[in-house]
Design an enzyme around this catalytic site. Sequence first.
Site, PDB file in Angstrom:
ATOM      1  N   GLU A  67     -21.404  12.354  17.042  1.00 55.88           N
ATOM      2  CA  GLU A  67     -21.492  10.907  17.219  1.00 55.88           C
ATOM      3  C   GLU A  67     -21.670  10.188  15.890  1.00 55.88           C
ATOM      4  O   GLU A  67     -21.058   9.140  15.639  1.00 55.88           O
ATOM      5  CB  GLU A  67     -22.671  10.560  18.146  1.00 55.88           C
ATOM      6  N   SER A 183      -8.676  56.376  20.566  1.00 54.41           N
ATOM      7  CA  SER A 183      -8.301  55.178  21.317  1.00 54.41           C
ATOM      8  C   SER A 183      -7.434  54.228  20.505  1.00 54.41           C
ATOM      9  O   SER A 183      -7.065  53.168  20.996  1.00 54.41           O
ATOM     10  CB  SER A 183      -9.566  54.427  21.768  1.00 54.41           C
TER      11      SER A 183
END
Length: 366
Positions: A67, A183
């Site tokens: 703001e 993996s």
Amino acid sequence: MALCRARAPIGKDVMERVDRQMMSAAIAAAGGQYPHPNPRVGAVVVAPDGRVVGRGGHRGPGSPHAEVVALAEAGELARGATLYVTLEPCAHHGKTPPCTEAIIAAGIGRVVAAVEDPDGHVAGRGLAALASSGIKVVTGVCSTEARDLDPGYFHHRSTGRPRVTLKVAMTLDGQVAAADGTSQWITSSEARRDAHLLRAAHDAIMVGAGTLLADDPQLTVRLEGFVGPQPLPVIVAGRRRIPPDLRVFERSALVFSPVDLDLPAEVVVIPDESGDRVNLSKMLDILGERGVVDLIVDGGPLLATSLFRNDLVDCGAVYVAARLAGGSGRGVFDGVFASVGDLQEVLLTGISRVGPDLRIDFERGS
């Protein structure tokens, strides 16, 4: 002589459409910011003639709030204008002065806030302060989109804990690693890049000791041109020895363990009742107290199982590779799926193509 005609009042439907449009602009102004543990907030100032005269996004603790940034850009044009902000303005002194004081001093005539701030320091006080000063206050505009801008913040402020995201990369038939532990790489390069974008949106990244020992990961965001903060590396360890020369210890890693470990990192000892494992609930409390808002878990079937069975997984991203393992290696979770009665419902929130692979997003079911 031509007669002057009074300007017709804007209809309610037109005003609602303008409010949604300008709030969307405020949401966009918050993009690309990494302010945690503070909220991700955007704001725009719209002059009475409809011009956007100020924009701002909050960059982090100690920096001006969205703001204030937008008001500074607007200058004198803020007088009588409408301020659109994605979260209720603060009314308390923290590292910066209250935003409500700046809004009132700027002469803003109307404030449209998407959602009330759940933080106990605010929680309606900001909106009340604005209304008591004579500013017209509107709430609820694009509230869902504003919450989606920073879901971890709302979770953190309501629970005191980080929002836990489980990230999984698996074959089409559910294997995360081969029987020998390998993996790399199950998913495509496109999916791996997307996973690093996911990492970048989190404050901390967690793996278990098994993943640490098997892969020696850095636990960093590796994206070309990435300038945001790197996530805090968090390790959940057991009693086994961990070598001190692993790459993650080149960073300021945080290790949770049931016993004290001699490592070049901060070690937090929090055993569970068995004394052999980490108390995961206390671990999340500690991370929340340290300002970790979003936590991603990126490795270890045992860790994933422990978090899942303790109902500590809030959401997840599953990358499904366009590949078949054709046999049993290592699944997403450790242990036995004993009965259909053990199934847990989840809400699928997104399914998308990432290169040749799929990404499936979910949230914990009620």
